[in-house]
Scaffold this motif. Structure first.
Motif, PDB file in Angstrom:
ATOM      1  N   HIS A   1       0.849  -1.179  -0.169  1.00 31.30           N
ATOM      2  CA  HIS A   1       0.013  -0.195   0.018  1.00 31.30           C
ATOM      3  C   HIS A   1       0.661   1.279  -0.108  1.00 31.30           C
ATOM      4  O   HIS A   1       0.325   2.441  -0.143  1.00 31.30           O
ATOM      5  CB  HIS A   1      -1.196   0.163   1.188  1.00 31.30           C
ATOM      6  N   PHE A   2       2.184   1.032   0.103  1.00 31.01           N
ATOM      7  CA  PHE A   2       2.924   2.299  -0.058  1.00 31.01           C
ATOM      8  C   PHE A   2       3.373   2.524  -1.477  1.00 31.01           C
ATOM      9  O   PHE A   2       3.796   1.517  -2.311  1.00 31.01           O
ATOM     10  CB  PHE A   2       4.109   2.404   0.715  1.00 31.01           C
ATOM     11  N   GLN A  58       8.514   6.480   0.824  1.00 28.29           N
ATOM     12  CA  GLN A  58       7.153   6.648   1.547  1.00 28.29           C
ATOM     13  C   GLN A  58       7.145   5.846   2.940  1.00 28.29           C
ATOM     14  O   GLN A  58       6.742   6.525   3.738  1.00 28.29           O
ATOM     15  CB  GLN A  58       6.057   6.579   0.626  1.00 28.29           C
ATOM     16  N   ALA A  66       7.154   7.205   6.692  1.00 26.81           N
ATOM     17  CA  ALA A  66       5.836   6.827   7.341  1.00 26.81           C
ATOM     18  C   ALA A  66       6.155   6.318   8.488  1.00 26.81           C
ATOM     19  O   ALA A  66       5.792   6.770   9.629  1.00 26.81           O
ATOM     20  CB  ALA A  66       4.724   6.068   6.495  1.00 26.81           C
ATOM     21  N   PHE A  88       7.862   8.564  11.017  1.00 24.75           N
ATOM     22  CA  PHE A  88       7.092   9.660  11.577  1.00 24.75           C
ATOM     23  C   PHE A  88       6.046   8.818  12.798  1.00 24.75           C
ATOM     24  O   PHE A  88       5.974   9.489  13.726  1.00 24.75           O
ATOM     25  CB  PHE A  88       6.226  10.179  10.255  1.00 24.75           C
ATOM     26  N   LEU A 129       5.578   9.937  16.751  1.00 23.05           N
ATOM     27  CA  LEU A 129       4.317  10.260  17.179  1.00 23.05           C
ATOM     28  C   LEU A 129       3.966   9.297  18.370  1.00 23.05           C
ATOM     29  O   LEU A 129       3.759   9.970  19.425  1.00 23.05           O
ATOM     30  CB  LEU A 129       3.291  10.154  16.052  1.00 23.05           C
ATOM     31  N   ASP A 135       6.420  10.244  -7.999  1.00 23.78           N
ATOM     32  CA  ASP A 135       5.571  11.417  -8.161  1.00 23.78           C
ATOM     33  C   ASP A 135       5.944  12.482  -7.112  1.00 23.78           C
ATOM     34  O   ASP A 135       6.015  12.539  -5.921  1.00 23.78           O
ATOM     35  CB  ASP A 135       4.246  11.104  -7.963  1.00 23.78           C
ATOM     36  N   LEU A 155       4.453  15.150  -6.336  1.00 22.27           N
ATOM     37  CA  LEU A 155       3.421  15.925  -5.462  1.00 22.27           C
ATOM     38  C   LEU A 155       3.220  15.137  -4.397  1.00 22.27           C
ATOM     39  O   LEU A 155       2.796  15.690  -3.297  1.00 22.27           O
ATOM     40  CB  LEU A 155       2.018  16.067  -6.249  1.00 22.27           C
ATOM     41  N   ASN A 156       3.559  13.700  -4.521  1.00 14.85           N
ATOM     42  CA  ASN A 156       3.107  13.004  -3.201  1.00 14.85           C
ATOM     43  C   ASN A 156       4.144  12.949  -2.175  1.00 14.85           C
ATOM     44  O   ASN A 156       3.596  13.209  -1.033  1.00 14.85           O
ATOM     45  CB  ASN A 156       3.415  11.673  -3.804  1.00 14.85           C
ATOM     46  N   GLU A 207       7.378  17.954   3.980  1.00  6.61           N
ATOM     47  CA  GLU A 207       7.472  16.772   4.948  1.00  6.61           C
ATOM     48  C   GLU A 207       8.615  15.686   4.605  1.00  6.61           C
ATOM     49  O   GLU A 207       8.662  14.586   5.309  1.00  6.61           O
ATOM     50  CB  GLU A 207       5.930  16.166   4.772  1.00  6.61           C
ATOM     51  N   LEU A 265      -4.259   2.227   5.296  1.00  7.44           N
ATOM     52  CA  LEU A 265      -3.999   3.303   6.494  1.00  7.44           C
ATOM     53  C   LEU A 265      -2.420   2.919   6.184  1.00  7.44           C
ATOM     54  O   LEU A 265      -1.891   1.802   5.781  1.00  7.44           O
ATOM     55  CB  LEU A 265      -4.281   2.920   7.735  1.00  7.44           C
ATOM     56  N   ALA A 266      -1.540   3.679   6.954  1.00  5.74           N
ATOM     57  CA  ALA A 266      -0.219   3.635   7.030  1.00  5.74           C
ATOM     58  C   ALA A 266       0.242   2.284   7.773  1.00  5.74           C
ATOM     59  O   ALA A 266       1.215   1.571   7.175  1.00  5.74           O
ATOM     60  CB  ALA A 266       0.654   4.866   7.479  1.00  5.74           C
ATOM     61  N   ILE A 296      -2.753  10.204  11.767  1.00  4.34           N
ATOM     62  CA  ILE A 296      -2.026  11.408  11.347  1.00  4.34           C
ATOM     63  C   ILE A 296      -0.728  11.081  10.360  1.00  4.34           C
ATOM     64  O   ILE A 296      -0.752  11.695   9.520  1.00  4.34           O
ATOM     65  CB  ILE A 296      -1.178  11.666  12.734  1.00  4.34           C
ATOM     66  N   VAL A 297      -0.288   9.670  10.537  1.00  6.38           N
ATOM     67  CA  VAL A 297       0.724   9.492   9.812  1.00  6.38           C
ATOM     68  C   VAL A 297       0.195   9.280   8.207  1.00  6.38           C
ATOM     69  O   VAL A 297       0.607   9.559   7.038  1.00  6.38           O
ATOM     70  CB  VAL A 297       1.389   8.039  10.045  1.00  6.38           C
ATOM     71  N   HIS A 345      -0.376  12.604   6.581  1.00  5.19           N
ATOM     72  CA  HIS A 345       0.664  13.237   5.985  1.00  5.19           C
ATOM     73  C   HIS A 345       1.176  12.552   4.889  1.00  5.19           C
ATOM     74  O   HIS A 345       1.964  13.126   4.199  1.00  5.19           O
ATOM     75  CB  HIS A 345       1.434  13.054   7.376  1.00  5.19           C
ATOM     76  N   ARG A 346       1.234  11.281   4.941  1.00  3.74           N
ATOM     77  CA  ARG A 346       2.202  10.626   4.077  1.00  3.74           C
ATOM     78  C   ARG A 346       1.591   9.781   2.878  1.00  3.74           C
ATOM     79  O   ARG A 346       2.240   9.362   1.963  1.00  3.74           O
ATOM     80  CB  ARG A 346       2.857   9.541   4.906  1.00  3.74           C
ATOM     81  N   MET A 347       0.313   9.613   2.786  1.00  4.49           N
ATOM     82  CA  MET A 347      -0.410   8.884   1.892  1.00  4.49           C
ATOM     83  C   MET A 347      -1.214   9.281   0.978  1.00  4.49           C
ATOM     84  O   MET A 347      -1.994   8.549   0.493  1.00  4.49           O
ATOM     85  CB  MET A 347      -1.018   7.454   2.774  1.00  4.49           C
ATOM     86  N   ARG A 348      -1.285  10.596   0.934  1.00  2.00           N
ATOM     87  CA  ARG A 348      -2.325  11.329  -0.064  1.00  2.00           C
ATOM     88  C   ARG A 348      -1.847  10.925  -1.600  1.00  2.00           C
ATOM     89  O   ARG A 348      -0.663  11.095  -1.643  1.00  2.00           O
ATOM     90  CB  ARG A 348      -2.199  12.886   0.368  1.00  2.00           C
ATOM     91  N   PRO A 371      -1.479  11.790  -5.636  1.00  2.00           N
ATOM     92  CA  PRO A 371      -1.242  12.716  -6.408  1.00  2.00           C
ATOM     93  C   PRO A 371      -2.017  13.736  -6.339  1.00  2.00           C
ATOM     94  O   PRO A 371      -3.190  13.567  -6.709  1.00  2.00           O
ATOM     95  CB  PRO A 371      -0.668  12.310  -7.696  1.00  2.00           C
TER      96      PRO A 371
END
Lengths: 254, 117, 558
Positions: free
Chosen positions: A32-33, A38, A42, A45, A49, B12, B14-15, B20, C121-122, C191-192, C195-198, C200
């Protein structure tokens, strides 16, 4: 490098390792990454947290300490002087050394030196265990002196220090009673810290086993890196606990 | 270095390439060594300083040294110096909330009995 | 007007030919283990949904027993000890096992990755761990209940909880400690992920407001919950070892517990309400066919509520002997929270203005939310003022106040969300007229239950007593009658939603003509959500984009 990948996960079919394009997927890359970067960011991060929650968790106890230290300063000073500064200092050094080994371990994983990584993880564990051993010794002494809060708590050492050969001003009985709060906070804070170390050592053993197997020798270092963050956080808690608990007033009767 | 090959895949922008995101950085053992020696040195200083009667300055010095040590652990052992702005803000947020807990609770305790605190 | 009510935006596919998609997350794998060991955020959401519904009805049963006891002025149904256990279990279960995870762990879990265009989810494993922790916490709560109950009130007030009670305080505290970690992990994951998985093109200001609200709530979960955890650990240690940290006879300060407890438990009410506000934003926009008025203001007001939420906790302690000066500061800061809450309400109202409003069930619940939350919020301002608080606190006024916010606000929002996304989660529609009946029943029952309690409280009836002077009986009977209606209002959705799983109309991809990414995929979604990574090329709530897209699809197919 291909052979290293193949050995890490025997179930992984060769074809999946060599994806259509030249990008080489690590077996630990989760579907899923989008990219490994990424995933790695993740993970780190998320770990930060989690450490935030740890700050707030210890924060409650640090506040309790601040409050009662100001209310019952004489009791805190005298009780604090019953802790051993040499042992505390040595333990601080031991823990810093353990953290240093962990940091080198992270570096070893990054540059893929498997032998160094395993050695450093073992050293980290050993220094962690030494710390806990010293801590056990300190706890045991407090047990023998009846300085563990609860029904058997004994304040006579603080109301009559001369009788125990201690150079301190004697405390009034009600103030002497407040030393129990100091010792409670001492046990709660160092105990919670020790609990974190025990969990950490359990994780270290598991990571050492995985490192030995070669899991972290092919560029996948996230678990080592994130565990490193945890371990250093535990160090930081102790860096504050040491002066707050051991060094309140080390020059009595001046 | 070998592991850089992994990151050649252009993803990408944008990603993940945004505030961050930070370039991955490896701290060398030599740097760790400097930090380690500094930490040991200041542990010694803080223990020694406690035996000198400096009045109100004693706890201030002890805490200042502890903070200094914590900061260099966070910056170098925990690589915060090389992390993205997001991680730096996260760390800041943690300490900020801790300070909120302390200061706002203290407003009660300090003003409950003025001067006796 | 009546014509407007008859209008609907619902467009279902032709029922004679329509089918549930052959491959979806529900039938992707079979067997109980495929659910219990799943990493799929949608399946975990369903697991959470089932478990919180279970606890909701247990908590509701206790509410029913409380209202039944209060039907008469005399203590005739149960003894006072038992009554104390009733309201304690009601509070613990409803707050920690229902309200806190209600929207985030079910709808949030299901929707956030889809709304962001991510596959999951992350941290899927941590997500599953969160559910298991929740179940362990729930089981321990039930154990405390079965072994003889707890009677501290959900607040675990010291020294009552540490010195005077011989009930299962430690079991209950442990349950909440563990359930708290479930909540921390959910928040951390959100939160993760945000921040991280949006995907393009999914910039921060293109995210649906549902996601913004969850982001704010997650910050509270991550930063607040550990303080509750340490407070409960200290209570347990105090009980077991008698160490004196909260014991005034040994020099401890009971108010320290209150500070630590409310440092979490005040932000916790925003953990409960913020995700509900996110639901309302989505529903109001969809059923008035307009972009949310002042999108940026609503987004930032969520974060502002989260931030201010940490600065006001002492208003729960005004009569407990805190410093007057400090109380003054906290009272002023409390007023500050009203500002972002009002920003939300006004922006929703302006969204409705000149919108093409239709009155489907989720919209009815949302109207309920807006009205009841406003009353609940404004009475909160009363209670935040120092002078009023002395008169009103610890009376039924405060009971009515937080039930207006939590039940009238959050539960309405939860039901609005469940109805709104039910077609997406299950692929089937719920029965429309029955659900409208349920929404109206809930609204009437709610007001009948809790409006009299404002009056009771103002007249001085204290909370947490099982007997009261006879002159209060009329209002109490009204309240109990209302609770019965409310109970029916909650049973109805449970029944017809279960019915719709098999017999509901096939919903199709986008029954509401809504713009969110979740409505552009099949319902129920695929396990991997999207067949290819979506690219967000428009603002959130862009109905023109949707109209163009639909037009294009029609021409391509035609």
């Amino acid at each position: 490098m291909d052979s290293a990948l193949a050995t890490t996960d025997p179930n992984m079919p060769e074809t999946e390792v060599h994806a259509e394009h030249e990008h080489v997927a690590l077996p630990q890359h989760r579907h899923h990454f989008e990219t490994e970067e990424q995933q790695r960011e993740a993970g780190s991060f998320g770990m930060w947290l989690f450490l935030l929650t740890e700050i707030m968790f210890f924060g409650g106890m640090f506040f309790a300490y601040l409050l009662y230290r100001n209310w019952y300063y004489p009791a805190f000073a005298v009780a604090s002087n019953q802790l051993s500064v040499p042992l505390g200092t040595i333990n601080t050094a031991v823990l810093i050394t353990s953290g240093f080994c962990m940091a080198i371990g992270v570096w070893a994983a990054e540059v893929r030196k498997k032998g160094v990584l395993v050695a450093m993880l073992l050293l980290t564990t050993v220094f962690g265990l030494i710390f806990l051993g010293v801590k056990y010794d300190e706890y045991h002494e407090k047990y023998e002196l009846h300085h563990i809060p609860g029904d058997s708590f004994n304040t006579s050492m603080f109301t009559n220090p001369a009788g125990y050969g201690i150079k301190e001003e004697p405390l009034a009985p009600d103030m002497a009673q407040k030393t129990q709060i100091f010792f409670f906070l001492y046990f709660a804070m160092t105990g919670m810290h020790a609990l974190h170390m025990i969990i950490g050592i359990a994780l270290l053993l598991w990571l050492t086993w995985r490192a030995q197997r070669g899991d972290f020798s092919s560029g996948y270092v996230a678990p080592i890196e994130n565990f490193g963050l945890y371990w250093h956080f535990v160090d930081i808690v102790w860096i504050f606990l040491f002066p707050l608990l051991y060094l309140i007033n080390r020059h009595p009767l001046h | 270095m070998a592991h850089e090959a992994i990151h050649t895949d252009a993803h990408d922008p944008l990603n993940v390439t945004n505030p961050e995101h930070a370039q991955h950085h490896i701290v060398t053992p030599l740097q760790y060594g400097y930090v380690y020696v500094t930490l040991l040195l200041f542990t010694g200083i803080t223990a020694a300083a406690a035996y000198v009667n400096l009045g109100w300055a004693n706890p201030v010095i002890a805490l200042a040294i502890a903070c200094f040590k914590a900061v260099i652990v966070i910056l170098f052992f925990m690589h915060a110096a090389y992390q993205s702005r997001l991680i730096k803000m996260t760390i800041g947020a943690g300490f900020f909330m801790f300070l909120v807990l302390v200061t706002m609770t203290l407003t009660d305790y300090i003003s409950r009995a003025w001067g006796l605190w | 007007m009546s014509a407007a009510i008859g209008n609907t935006i619902v467009s279902l596919p032709d029922q004679t030919t329509a089918q549930i998609p052959k491959r979806n997350y529900i039938n992707n794998e079979h067997g109980l283990l495929s659910w219990l060991l799943t990493g799929d955020h949608k399946r975990i959401a369903i697991l959470y949904l089932i478990s919180i519904t279970f606890f909701f009805f247990i908590g509701g049963a206790f509410a029913g027993l409380i209202r039944l006891e209060l039907l008469t002025p005399q203590p005739d149904l149960v003894s006072s000890d038992t009554y104390n256990k009733f309201f304690t279990m009601h509070g613990i279960i409803m707050i920690f096992l229902f309200l806190v995870p209600s929207v985030p762990a079910t709808l949030g879990n299901f929707l956030i990755p889809i709304m962001l265009g991510a596959k999951d989810l992350a941290f899927p494993k941590i997500n599953l761990l969160s559910w298991y922790l929740y179940v362990i916490g729930g089981t321990l709560t039930l154990a405390a209940l079965v072994l003889g109950g707890v009677d501290t009130g959900w607040t675990f007030t010291t020294p009552l909880s540490t010195h005077y009670l011989n009930t299962h305080v430690i079991t209950a505290a442990m349950a909440i400690f563990i359930a708290g970690f479930a909540s921390i992990f959910t928040g951390l994951n959100f939160i993760v992920t945000i921040h991280r998985m949006r995907c393009p093109g999914m910039t921060w200001f293109r995210m649906p407001l549902f996601v913004w609200a969850h982001y704010a709530a997650s910050l509270l979960m991550v930063l607040g919950t550990p303080v509750l955890a340490i407070a409960l650990v200290l209570v347990a240690l105090e009980r077991i070892f008698g160490i004196g940290v909260f014991d005034p006879t040994k020099g401890g300060d009971p108010l320290l517990f209150q500070h630590l407890f409310w440092f979490y438990s005040h932000p916790a009410v925003y953990i409960m309400i913020l995700p509900g506000m996110g639901v309302i934003s989505e529903v109001i926009s969809t059923f008035s066919r307009k972009r949310i008025f002042g999108y940026t203001a609503v987004a930032f007001s969520s974060v502002a509520i989260a931030l201010f939420g940490f600065f006001v906790w002492e208003h729960h302690m005004f009569i407990m002997g805190v410093s007057n000066y400090s109380a003054l500061v906290f009272s002023l800061l409390t007023m500050l929270v009203a500002v972002p809450s009002a920003i939300k309400i006004f922006n929703w109202a302006f969204t409705l203005q000149k919108g093409s409003i239709t009155f489907e069930t989720p919209m009815l619940y949302s109207f309920g939310f807006m009205g009841l939350f406003t009353i609940g919020g404004l009475t909160g301002v009363f209670l935040g003022s120092l002078g009023m608080d002395i008169h009103l606190t610890e009376t039924y006024f405060i009971v009515a106040h937080f039930h207006f916010v939590m039940v009238g606000g959050m539960l309405m929002a939860f039901l609005a969300g469940i109805h709104f996304w039910w077609p997406k989660m299950t692929g089937r529609m719920y029965p429309e007229s029955l659900s409208k009946l349920a929404a109206v029943t809930t609204f009437i029952g709610f007001n009948l239950t809790f409006l009299p309690q404002f009056i009771l409280g103002y007249l001085g009836m204290p909370r947490r007593y099982h007997a009261y002077p006879p002159e209060f009986q009329v209002l109490n009977v009204l309240s109990t009658a209302g609770a019965t209606v409310l109970g029916v209002g909650y049973m109805l959705p449970m029944l017809y939603l279960a019915w719709s799983l098999k017999y509901g109309a096939i919903a199709g991809d986008n029954p509401w003509q809504a713009t969110g990414l979740e409505w552009q995929i099949q319902s129920p979604p695929l396990t991997e959500n999207f067949t290819e990574t979506p690219i967000m090329d428009h603002e959130a709530y862009d109905y023109e984009w949707l109209a163009n897209k639909t037009k294009k699809e029609v021409t391509t197919v035609g």
